[in-house]
Design a protein around this motif. Sequence first.
Motif, PDB file in Angstrom:
ATOM      1  N   LEU A 211       0.064  -1.745  -0.170  1.00 50.80           N
ATOM      2  CA  LEU A 211       0.503  -0.901  -1.287  1.00 50.80           C
ATOM      3  C   LEU A 211      -0.604  -0.795  -2.335  1.00 50.80           C
ATOM      4  N   VAL A 212      -1.165  -1.935  -2.683  1.00 51.35           N
ATOM      5  CA  VAL A 212      -2.177  -1.979  -3.731  1.00 51.35           C
ATOM      6  C   VAL A 212      -3.454  -1.250  -3.282  1.00 51.35           C
ATOM      7  N   LEU A 213      -3.811  -1.394  -1.994  1.00 48.03           N
ATOM      8  CA  LEU A 213      -4.980  -0.681  -1.465  1.00 48.03           C
ATOM      9  C   LEU A 213      -4.796   0.826  -1.614  1.00 48.03           C
ATOM     10  N   ARG A 214      -3.623   1.307  -1.225  1.00 49.31           N
ATOM     11  CA  ARG A 214      -3.337   2.749  -1.308  1.00 49.31           C
ATOM     12  C   ARG A 214      -3.448   3.220  -2.746  1.00 49.31           C
ATOM     13  N   VAL A 215      -2.875   2.425  -3.666  1.00 49.81           N
ATOM     14  CA  VAL A 215      -2.921   2.791  -5.086  1.00 49.81           C
ATOM     15  C   VAL A 215      -4.371   2.880  -5.552  1.00 49.81           C
ATOM     16  N   ASN A 216      -5.184   1.911  -5.137  1.00 49.54           N
ATOM     17  CA  ASN A 216      -6.563   1.879  -5.622  1.00 49.54           C
ATOM     18  C   ASN A 216      -7.439   2.965  -5.012  1.00 49.54           C
TER      19      ASN A 216
END
Lengths: 218, 246, 226
Positions: A211-216
Amino acid sequence: MRALVLRDLRLALRAGGGFGLGLAFLLIIVTLVPFGIGPDRALLGAVAPGILWVGALLAVLLSLDRIFALDHEDGSLPLLVTSPLPGEGIALAKAAAHWLTTGLPITLAAPVLGLLLDLAAPARLWLLLALALGTPALSMIGTFGAAVTLGVRRGGLLLSLLVLPLYMPVLIYGAELARRGAAGEAVTTPLLMLAGITLATLALLPFATALVLRVNLR
Amino acid sequence: MSIWEYANPKKFITTFGPWVMPLMVVAGVLLVVGLGWGFFLTPEAQNFGSTVKIIYIHVPSAFVAINAWIMMLVTSLVWLIRRHHVSALAARAAAPVGLVMTVIALVTGAIWGQPMWGTWWAWEPRLTSFLILFLFYLGYIALWSAVPEPETAADLTSAVCIVGSVFAVLSRYAVLFWAQGLHQGASLSVDRAEHVADVYWLPLMVSMAGFVALFVALVLMRTITEIRARRITALMARAERAEAVA
Amino acid sequence: MSFFWTRGAASRWPSCRFDPVAAVVVRDLSVARGGVVLLHGLAFTVEPGAALVLRGPNGIGKTSLLRTLAGLQPPVAGRVTGAGEDAAYAGHADGVKAQLTVAENLAFWAGVHGRALDDAVFRRFDLAALRERLAGTLSAGQRRRLGLARLAVTGRPVLLLDEPTVSLDAASVAGFARWLQDAHLAQGGSAVIATHIDLGLHAPVLDLAPFRAPADAPGSAHEAFL
């Protein structure tokens, strides 16, 4: 996923890959501690499991920002995210590669370095067990932290600050397992808790990391 | 009529803006009454002396410090699930208040601990948990200020808050287990409200209510400030865009 | 874990490089960067075997559009079908690892996409002589060719290319255009290309200027605060 793990291993072993960084750091700590607290063998033997655990944790912390930073710089990361690998798979593969290049060597080296700190033979085995159970969680949590601080310039300090409190339960149960095992006390609770934390971390954190990778990368 | 109407930034400001000053006044009155009552009108405890009176600051600040994090957890979840900007900004607004409350709890605890236990600091479960909470707050706030893009920052801090909450609970049990392993007695946890006699309990409740009112007022005020700051960013982005398009 | 690898375009049809794939269909698309809407009302279709060239001044949102098509960022409004998992994206950075050889770089991307590395790729992109060179020692143009060769290795039918010819010399540009036309489009693949030079493809050009979003276009991350 295997391709990604193998590539990361290969990169770590090539020049400038930073493979021995964690090990060297652990060696430095083990060398410095006796100068700091004195050569008393009983004292060194008593604090050795804790010193080696803290040293292992710091060595892992030192290597975390390499997990995603290099792939981010050269543009591989968006290509990986749009590849058939699911984000969770990328997170797991990255954590696995990090563990193989950092956690595993530290786990294997710690009992040997324990010799320098006068760690008794059964204690060395308990330390080996505790590190083997705990370091995968350190890699997985660190991968999550590295994914969070991906877009932050010079995010090393922030990464440490974010990851440090997350490492607390692993450190507590890990060091306690090594200490209790060495002292011949009951080890069931720290053993089960440490194994439980590692397994739960490996099962759940890949989702948060993806999730965090996608956001970044948005 | 739904609660989510207040997730509109403008509606939030017009609704809750007028509450800030009255809440501040209520908090001030409650704190003056609670602390004054506690400091000057309660007897000194036999075995604690006058040092016991720090309880009127120590316990409420610790209470608010923990509940501020729980509030941040809830608002982070609301942001991730419903994408209401005010929710994310409220979490951002609460963090520094929670951090200050944590510091107050730690410092008053140390000041209280010195005459009581003969030490400023002990690696006792409660103290250690609060130190970990302090680190969580620091990391959370640092992350908010390190990420320039507001929605990205909101997403990342929410993820950290949720993952951190799980690990905070884990840490709590780990620390309890660990300190028990070091054979520290439970006698140190005198700060439990149940242990306190009624004469101390009533003023404690009043100052507790004062701290809570202060927290709510500060968070509302800071949320409104954050909304206005976001509005400035939004206006500037629109002006820049209008210039680029023209 | 091999089930992860078989998703996307598999080469089950030896006669044709790609499975019969759907066209890339874009309807009513709005695209943003940093919360600001750049393009709106975009609609186009790219059929299998066809390419579309995107034109427009710097900053209009070509990169953001390609990233949206690739699924890297969510659309502000509208719909994209036929890209996503069938698409291979090539941005400004090549995703080339300096410490790996040319062959290792390509073998890695082949592995990630669950495919075998075909030797023809080295010939196609004029990399045969550079196979065992470390990518870090390549020139900018050679490195770019390696980055473009990755597209062929992924086996994906839809290419999303962001200024693919940067730092290529004329011969390399011609070679790349030939590969695109003869090996990719002719076999049922498609491409959306943001470029400022003429690749000599028989492809329609989409000028993005008419789709430039005004400052008050709906969907901005800031609009709740205005």
